[in-house]
Design an enzyme around this catalytic site. Structure first.
Site, PDB file in Angstrom:
ATOM      1  N   HIS A 103       0.854  -1.312   0.337  1.00  0.00           N
ATOM      2  CA  HIS A 103      -0.173   0.177   0.066  1.00  0.00           C
ATOM      3  C   HIS A 103       0.849   1.127  -0.090  1.00  0.00           C
ATOM      4  O   HIS A 103       0.234   2.590  -0.007  1.00  0.00           O
ATOM      5  CB  HIS A 103      -0.436  -0.120   1.145  1.00  0.00           C
ATOM      6  CG  HIS A 103      -1.906  -1.129   0.737  1.00  0.00           C
ATOM      7  ND1 HIS A 103      -2.670  -1.724   1.930  1.00  0.00           N
ATOM      8  CD2 HIS A 103      -2.402  -1.978  -0.347  1.00  0.00           C
ATOM      9  CE1 HIS A 103      -3.366  -2.290   1.750  1.00  0.00           C
ATOM     10  NE2 HIS A 103      -3.054  -2.805   0.359  1.00  0.00           N
ATOM     11  N   SER A 171      -7.114  -6.971  10.522  1.00  0.00           N
ATOM     12  CA  SER A 171      -8.310  -6.699  10.902  1.00  0.00           C
ATOM     13  C   SER A 171      -9.139  -7.645   9.402  1.00  0.00           C
ATOM     14  O   SER A 171     -10.579  -7.954  10.033  1.00  0.00           O
ATOM     15  CB  SER A 171      -8.635  -5.560  11.498  1.00  0.00           C
ATOM     16  OG  SER A 171      -8.659  -4.418   9.946  1.00  0.00           O
ATOM     17  N   ALA A 213       1.589  -7.901  20.184  1.00  0.00           N
ATOM     18  CA  ALA A 213       1.946  -8.449  18.859  1.00  0.00           C
ATOM     19  C   ALA A 213       3.516  -8.729  19.524  1.00  0.00           C
ATOM     20  O   ALA A 213       4.782  -9.271  19.133  1.00  0.00           O
ATOM     21  CB  ALA A 213       2.476  -7.638  17.334  1.00  0.00           C
TER      22      ALA A 213
HETATM   23  C1  LIG Z   1     -13.096  -0.993   3.317  1.00  0.00           C
HETATM   24  C2  LIG Z   1     -13.049  -2.610   2.379  1.00  0.00           C
HETATM   25  C3  LIG Z   1     -13.797  -3.131   2.350  1.00  0.00           C
HETATM   26  N1  LIG Z   1     -12.967  -1.315   0.697  1.00  0.00           N
HETATM   27  C4  LIG Z   1     -11.306  -2.359   0.100  1.00  0.00           C
HETATM   28  O1  LIG Z   1     -10.727  -3.580   0.879  1.00  0.00           O
HETATM   29  C5  LIG Z   1     -11.597  -1.647  -1.106  1.00  0.00           C
HETATM   30  C6  LIG Z   1     -12.347  -2.351  -2.306  1.00  0.00           C
HETATM   31  C7  LIG Z   1     -12.745  -3.698  -2.363  1.00  0.00           C
HETATM   32  C8  LIG Z   1     -11.903  -4.035  -2.863  1.00  0.00           C
HETATM   33  N2  LIG Z   1     -11.809  -5.114  -3.859  1.00  0.00           N
HETATM   34  C9  LIG Z   1     -12.652  -5.911  -2.579  1.00  0.00           C
HETATM   35  C10 LIG Z   1     -13.865  -6.648  -2.210  1.00  0.00           C
HETATM   36  C11 LIG Z   1     -14.355  -6.807  -1.009  1.00  0.00           C
HETATM   37  C12 LIG Z   1     -14.710  -5.744  -0.295  1.00  0.00           C
HETATM   38  C13 LIG Z   1     -14.012  -4.472  -0.998  1.00  0.00           C
HETATM   39  C14 LIG Z   1     -13.434  -4.719  -2.001  1.00  0.00           C
HETATM   40  N3  LIG Z   1      -9.960  -2.223  -1.577  1.00  0.00           N
HETATM   41  C15 LIG Z   1      -9.396  -1.507  -2.183  1.00  0.00           C
HETATM   42  O2  LIG Z   1      -9.714  -0.209  -2.745  1.00  0.00           O
HETATM   43  C16 LIG Z   1      -7.900  -1.485  -3.308  1.00  0.00           C
HETATM   44  C17 LIG Z   1      -6.641  -1.047  -2.303  1.00  0.00           C
HETATM   45  C18 LIG Z   1      -7.293  -0.696  -0.586  1.00  0.00           C
HETATM   46  C19 LIG Z   1      -6.252  -0.007  -0.395  1.00  0.00           C
HETATM   47  C20 LIG Z   1      -5.691   0.998   0.546  1.00  0.00           C
HETATM   48  N4  LIG Z   1      -5.197   1.663   1.140  1.00  0.00           N
HETATM   49  C21 LIG Z   1      -4.641   1.069   2.686  1.00  0.00           C
HETATM   50  N5  LIG Z   1      -3.539   1.792   3.280  1.00  0.00           N
HETATM   51  C22 LIG Z   1      -2.778   3.021   2.574  1.00  0.00           C
HETATM   52  C23 LIG Z   1      -3.660   4.375   3.297  1.00  0.00           C
HETATM   53  C24 LIG Z   1      -2.831   4.855   4.228  1.00  0.00           C
HETATM   54  O3  LIG Z   1      -2.735   4.177   4.962  1.00  0.00           O
HETATM   55  O4  LIG Z   1      -3.545   5.421   4.528  1.00  0.00           O
HETATM   56  S1  LIG Z   1      -5.134   0.573   3.174  1.00  0.00           S
HETATM   57  C25 LIG Z   1      -5.081   0.238   4.577  1.00  0.00           C
HETATM   58  O5  LIG Z   1      -6.377  -0.070   5.409  1.00  0.00           O
HETATM   59  C26 LIG Z   1      -5.966  -1.126   6.290  1.00  0.00           C
HETATM   60  C27 LIG Z   1      -6.233  -1.064   7.718  1.00  0.00           C
HETATM   61  O6  LIG Z   1      -6.435  -2.678   8.163  1.00  0.00           O
HETATM   62  P1  LIG Z   1      -5.508  -2.968   9.101  1.00  0.00           P
HETATM   63  O7  LIG Z   1      -3.852  -2.815   8.568  1.00  0.00           O
HETATM   64  O8  LIG Z   1      -5.603  -4.656   9.168  1.00  0.00           O
HETATM   65  O9  LIG Z   1      -5.801  -2.295  10.483  1.00  0.00           O
HETATM   66  P2  LIG Z   1      -6.728  -1.993  11.313  1.00  0.00           P
HETATM   67  O10 LIG Z   1      -6.461  -0.670  11.949  1.00  0.00           O
HETATM   68  O11 LIG Z   1      -8.226  -1.708  10.910  1.00  0.00           O
HETATM   69  O12 LIG Z   1      -6.410  -3.053  12.362  1.00  0.00           O
HETATM   70  C28 LIG Z   1      -5.713  -3.343  13.348  1.00  0.00           C
HETATM   71  C29 LIG Z   1      -5.560  -5.117  13.562  1.00  0.00           C
HETATM   72  O13 LIG Z   1      -4.549  -4.972  14.509  1.00  0.00           O
HETATM   73  C30 LIG Z   1      -5.141  -5.632  15.743  1.00  0.00           C
HETATM   74  N6  LIG Z   1      -4.018  -5.070  16.699  1.00  0.00           N
HETATM   75  C31 LIG Z   1      -4.769  -4.060  17.484  1.00  0.00           C
HETATM   76  N7  LIG Z   1      -3.081  -3.253  18.653  1.00  0.00           N
HETATM   77  C32 LIG Z   1      -2.602  -5.080  18.109  1.00  0.00           C
HETATM   78  C33 LIG Z   1      -1.508  -5.216  19.182  1.00  0.00           C
HETATM   79  N8  LIG Z   1      -0.609  -4.942  20.301  1.00  0.00           N
HETATM   80  N9  LIG Z   1      -0.764  -6.671  18.935  1.00  0.00           N
HETATM   81  C34 LIG Z   1      -1.320  -7.511  17.380  1.00  0.00           C
HETATM   82  N10 LIG Z   1      -2.727  -7.193  16.968  1.00  0.00           N
HETATM   83  C35 LIG Z   1      -3.260  -5.641  17.269  1.00  0.00           C
HETATM   84  C36 LIG Z   1      -6.552  -5.457  15.774  1.00  0.00           C
HETATM   85  O14 LIG Z   1      -6.920  -6.464  16.857  1.00  0.00           O
HETATM   86  C37 LIG Z   1      -6.803  -5.205  14.163  1.00  0.00           C
HETATM   87  O15 LIG Z   1      -7.085  -7.093  14.596  1.00  0.00           O
HETATM   88  C38 LIG Z   1      -4.852  -1.558   5.750  1.00  0.00           C
HETATM   89  O16 LIG Z   1      -4.638  -2.322   4.965  1.00  0.00           O
HETATM   90  C39 LIG Z   1      -3.996  -0.400   5.314  1.00  0.00           C
HETATM   91  O17 LIG Z   1      -3.027  -0.577   4.680  1.00  0.00           O
HETATM   92  N11 LIG Z   1      -7.938  -1.515  -4.555  1.00  0.00           N
HETATM   93  C40 LIG Z   1      -8.683  -2.132  -5.338  1.00  0.00           C
HETATM   94  O18 LIG Z   1      -9.331  -3.171  -4.999  1.00  0.00           O
HETATM   95  O19 LIG Z   1      -8.046  -1.840  -6.695  1.00  0.00           O
HETATM   96  C41 LIG Z   1      -9.257  -2.464  -7.605  1.00  0.00           C
HETATM   97  C42 LIG Z   1      -7.973  -2.213  -8.906  1.00  0.00           C
HETATM   98  C43 LIG Z   1      -8.429  -3.026  -9.596  1.00  0.00           C
HETATM   99  C44 LIG Z   1      -7.887  -3.161 -11.193  1.00  0.00           C
HETATM  100  C45 LIG Z   1      -7.539  -1.869 -11.120  1.00  0.00           C
HETATM  101  C46 LIG Z   1      -7.277  -0.675 -10.578  1.00  0.00           C
HETATM  102  C47 LIG Z   1      -7.830  -1.085  -8.590  1.00  0.00           C
END
Ligand SMILES: CC(C)NC(=O)[C@H](Cc1c[nH]c2ccccc12)NC(=O)[C@H](CCCC/N=C(/NCCC(=O)O)S[C@H]1O[C@H](COP(=O)(O)OP(=O)(O)OC[C@H]2O[C@@H](n3cnc4c(N)ncnc43)[C@H](O)[C@@H]2O)[C@@H](O)[C@H]1O)NC(=O)OCc1ccccc1
Length: 222
Positions: A103, A171, A213
């Site tokens: 990303h 997540s 972690a």
């Molecule tokens: C919201 C979601 C439903 N939407 C998507 O997934 C979309 C759309 C989509 C595509 N396919 C699909 C299929 C189904 C549904 C939707 C889609 N995906 C996209 O748009 C992707 C691109 C997605 C990337 C977006 N950019 C990021 N980041 C950069 C920006 C920035 O950072 O500002 S995403 C960003 O959010 C995500 C966050 O998730 P996590 O890192 O998991 O963080 P989160 O806070 O959610 O969770 C934290 C976890 O840690 C745990 N935790 C917390 N503390 C601890 C601890 N101490 N120890 C251990 N674990 C811990 C928690 O329990 C928890 O589980 C990461 O991926 C992160 O990079 N692109 C694309 O599909 O392009 C198409 C395409 C095809 C052809 C040609 C052109 C285009």
């Protein structure tokens, strides 16, 4: 032994970098639509740059933790492919030689006009001139929603070739990253999830190690 690891915001949480979806997560006070889409950058590039300048400053203050360092150690003892969704550089500062930033990176700049890329660790403005074409169309080298993640061919190949696939601190809500575990399992890998809580794709893993972690990653690597 070929090991493929995917990390998310949870691995950097104990280094003081905010996750996205926690109660105090980034998405609590910033709307994805306002700061992390190409449309948002078209609409208000200064707002988007302010968001990433804040993230870049936070990451510069943070230090790699025991989980980052444990993965650097693991790379010495097996054929490791380290894939991260994180845009911070804590894996590299934790000693990991090769990291796939699917990303993008906070310390990277991209020219929206000629697609030139360069390293830009400081404060970034969309009026910064591109070192290649000179035009003022500078954006963070970050993959926004609706954009294709980087190095996907390499990533699918590393997932298919893995004997072990592990997801750490993610997540499982953002695709295609969230689809990697199921793909690894379908290609015969042992799948293990390391997290403080269940994720949206916990069903895709045969093993679950639960805890912070900085404790469970060194234990898993040992
Ligand atoms: C919201 C979601 C439903 N939407 C998507 O997934 C979309 C759309 C989509 C595509 N396919 C699909 C299929 C189904 C549904 C939707 C889609 N995906 C996209 O748009 C992707 C691109 C997605 C990337 C977006 N950019 C990021 N980041 C950069 C920006 C920035 O950072 O500002 S995403 C960003 O959010 C995500 C966050 O998730 P996590 O890192 O998991 O963080 P989160 O806070 O959610 O969770 C934290 C976890 O840690 C745990 N935790 C917390 N503390 C601890 C601890 N101490 N120890 C251990 N674990 C811990 C928690 O329990 C928890 O589980 C990461 O991926 C992160 O990079 N692109 C694309 O599909 O392009 C198409 C395409 C095809 C052809 C040609 C052109 C285009």
């Amino acid at each position: 032994m070929r090991v493929t690891v995917l990390t998310g915001a949870g691995i950097s949480a104990e280094s003081g970098i905010r996750t996205f979806r926690a109660s105090d997560g980034l998405w609590e006070d910033h709307r994805i639509e306002d700061v992390a889409t190409p449309e948002a950058f078209q609409r208000d590039p200064a707002l988007v740059q302010r968001f990433y300048n804040m993230r870049r400053a936070d990451a510069a203050q943070a230090q790699p933790n025991a989980a980052h360092r444990a993965l650097a150690d693991l790379a010495l003892r097996c054929e490791l492919t380290l894939i991260t969704q994180n845009v911070d550089d804590l894996h590299e500062r934790g000693g990991s030689p090769a990291v796939i930033h699917m990303h993008g990176r906070l310390n990277g700049a991209l020219c929206a006009a000629c697609e030139a890329r360069w390293t830009a660790p400081g404060v970034m403005s969309h009026q910064d001139a591109c070192p290649n074409c000179g035009r003022a169309a500078t954006r963070p080298d970050i993959v926004w929603f609706g954009e294709m993640p980087y190095q996907m061919e390499e990533i699918w190949a590393a997932v298919e070739a893995a004997d072990v696939f592990a997801a750490i601190g993610t997540s499982g809500q953002v695709y295609p990253a969230a689809a990697l575990a199921q793909h690894a399992r379908r290609h015969g890998a042992e799948t293990v999830e390391l997290n403080i809580a269940a994720s949206a794709v916990s069903r895709d893993f045969v093993r679950h190690l639960t805890g912070p972690a900085t404790r469970i990653v060194p234990e898993w690597v040992a």
